[in-house]
Design an enzyme around this catalytic site. Structure first.
Site: not given
Ligand code: UDP
Length: 317
Positions: A139, A115, A143
């Site tokens: 988040y 991402s 990643k």
């Protein structure tokens, strides 16, 4: 060649399944359907409804596969701020189990769904793969941790891998079973929210005082079909014991108001919207430098914002 698609019943994973099948790949899917939908699984696909955290289910799903496309994971920024432990467990822990089980079965090819959230607030635009990585939420941090884990795995154990850092994915694919729509509840993404906007429940514009031409945030949108096209090219480009990172976007940005204008055109009337405060954690502008993917993967996104908006609209009908 058989590909394991983890997260293959979600919005992006199910699009990958469809496109890989159309290109003659055999497919296995591992998905717990926590976000995805089992009704997307096409005939002829081996479907294991199971968890990345269950090594027996992961091992079973890998049977007879030569390659993994890894989409499974938690992906809501807001949720990750409230439950970072869950994001570490599922995203990082789950990928660790996947890599271990791949190694046990001598499966050495991986394409990972990373991402742009790994970069955080950019210092320089457009964002290059070599730009600093300072994720601003758990988040993005998970990643990034996975990308780093994959780099170590390639160096130590001969994994051949590509991490694809997505910017904003939109649009949909039409299959002979209908459109594969983005079906999230609650939906947080701009384009589906704009298209769903009503007078009673108008879409919120998160901030109109950003340092941009029209005061709204700018993002880089890429059509999900172009995105998966890059995955297949990345799969064919894997090199022994190497881990490559590629940005995937369009290389140009659109403001929130420009997205609303494109949706007005697609829908044929003025969409109701309401100006509200900034959303926590949003950077003002995110635009990808996609020259590495263009040069090394011979990839070029071909679907523009109007196509993304109109395909999303058709998929919601
Ligand atoms: N956005 C908005 N209203 C919404 C959803 C998103 O104004 O209902 C804005 C958001 O602040 C960001 C852009 O639209 O600037 C894209 O947000 P999205 O959640 O689609 O993707 P993100 O960039 O957060 O990955």
């Amino acid at each position: 060649m058989r590909v394991l698609v983890t997260g293959g019943t979600g919005y992006i994973g199910s699009t990958a399944v469809e496109m890989l099948l159309n290109q003659g790949f055999d497919i296995s899917i591992l998905d717990d359907c926590s976000m995805g939908h089992a009704d997307t699984v096409p005939a002829g696909v081996r479907f294991i409804q199971g968890s990345l955290l269950n090594s027996d289910e992961v091992a079973d799903s890998l049977a007879d596969c030569q390659v993994v496309m890894h989409f499974a994971g938690k992906s809501l920024v807001g949720e990750s701020v409230k439950q970072p432990d869950l994001y570490h467990l599922v995203n990082v822990g789950g990928t660790r189990i996947l890599l271990d089980e791949m190694r046990k079965q001598s499966i050495s090819k991986l394409v990972f769904s990373s991402s742009a959230a790994t970069y955080g607030e950019p210092e320089v635009l457009p964002i290059l793969e070599t730009s600093p990585t300072n994720p601003t939420n758990p988040y993005g941090a998970t990643k990034l941790a996975i990308d780093q884990m994959i780099t170590s795995e390639a160096a130590a154990h001969g994994l051949s891998a590509a991490s694809l850092r997505y910017f904003n994915v939109a649009g949909a694919i039409k299959t002979d079973r209908g459109w594969l729509a983005e079906r999230h509840n609650p939906e947080t993404h701009l384009i589906p929210n704009v298209l769903r906007s009503t007078t009673e429940n108008p879409v919120k514009i998160f901030g109109t005082d950003w340092p941009t031409a029209d005061g709204t945030c700018i993002r880089d949108y890429v059509h999900v079909i172009d995105l998966i096209d890059a995955h297949v090219k990345a799969l064919h480009s894997l090199k022994d014991s190497a881990h490559e990172i590629y940005n995937l976007g369009s290389g140009s940005g659109y403001s929130v108001r420009e997205v609303v204008a494109a949706a007005n055109t697609a829908i044929g009337h003025q969409i109701p919207s309401i100006d509200t405060a900034r959303r926590a954690g949003d950077p003002a502008v995110l635009i990808a430098d996609i020259s590495k993917a263009k040069a090394r993967l011979d990839w070029e996104p071909t679907r523009d914002l109007n196509t993304m908006v109109s395909d999303t609209l058709k998929s919601m009908a």
